[in-house]
Design an enzyme around this catalytic site. Sequence first.
Site: not given
Ligand code: PY5
Length: 306
Positions: A159
């Site tokens: 990330k």
């Molecule tokens: N894929 C990407 C590119 C992501 O940024 C995220 C999370 C996920 C998948 C899902 O991962 P998780 O389930 O661990 O959250 N995105 C961030 C979030 O906090 C940023 C969003 C604005 O959900």
Amino acid sequence: MPIQKTEKIWMNGKLVPWDEATVHVLVPTLHYGWGVFEGIRAYETKRGPAVFRLREHMERFQQSADMLMMPLPYGIEEMIEAVKLTVRATGLPSCYIRPIAYLGYGEMGLNPLSSHVEVAIACWPWGAYLGDDVMTHGVRAKVSSWRRIDGGSMLPLAKITGQYVNSSLAKVEAVKAGYDEAILLNSRDFVAEGSGENLFLVREGEVLTPPLSEGVLGGVTRSSVIKIARDLGWTVHEQVISRSELYTADEAFFTGTAAELAPIRAIDEREIGDPGPITRKIGETFSAAAKGELEAYQDWLAYCDD
Ligand code: PY5
């Protein structure tokens, strides 16, 4: 939606007033995107705010930093305690939590290893990322003209702040075209994920999601949903998915910390319809687990007041 301020932000080991949590304009991370972050949620429970899968998020934070060779000044245990402290300091029953590690002021060359690493944790109230009525209506998604970053040029499993230009390019394109969210294919033209969410399909009663080798982030919500779906008795396959399988899915949904579980009602104008029964059941179970209502998933919660 502008950020709603809270009182304090944790910065390099101490809580500082929100408006004082600032960095110099010449911090290298601002220029080159060499930084790592997390997105976490604390949910309101009967025992006060509980952080959902805090340890897993902090492990991913550490792994992201390791991939960039950023020595974090705080270990996983210290970060866990710092997150709980910051949530308590906001006084909020629930919130979104954003830890970030960035390169501190001092160096400006492209070798990040000469810089020191700083860490901050901010919390603020953040509602349903893809809209309040998402569970009833679902979102409309567009297959992006932008490809998801691949392992030959970036680190899809980390990330990393700079990698989010890829996500934002896709998000902007989708929103400007009148859609709610983007779906990115990878460089081999197979389905990867949303701009900030993992993606699941339901086909013939089975639940499908692309494997990590397709260049998707190893989402914490993704792994929670895989476990919940299997516990509920459905078969889950991590398998390569083509664009035509998207269009002919019986059900589809996004998962992510910000988005939680968001049903998809149409992809590129191909109607999938109202949220289907498997999506709804998994969504309800996820939501109950996050709020501490299910005994089976208690170990996913870190209670801030304990
Ligand atoms: N894929 C990407 C590119 C992501 O940024 C995220 C999370 C996920 C998948 C899902 O991962 P998780 O389930 O661990 O959250 N995105 C961030 C979030 O906090 C940023 C969003 C604005 O959900």
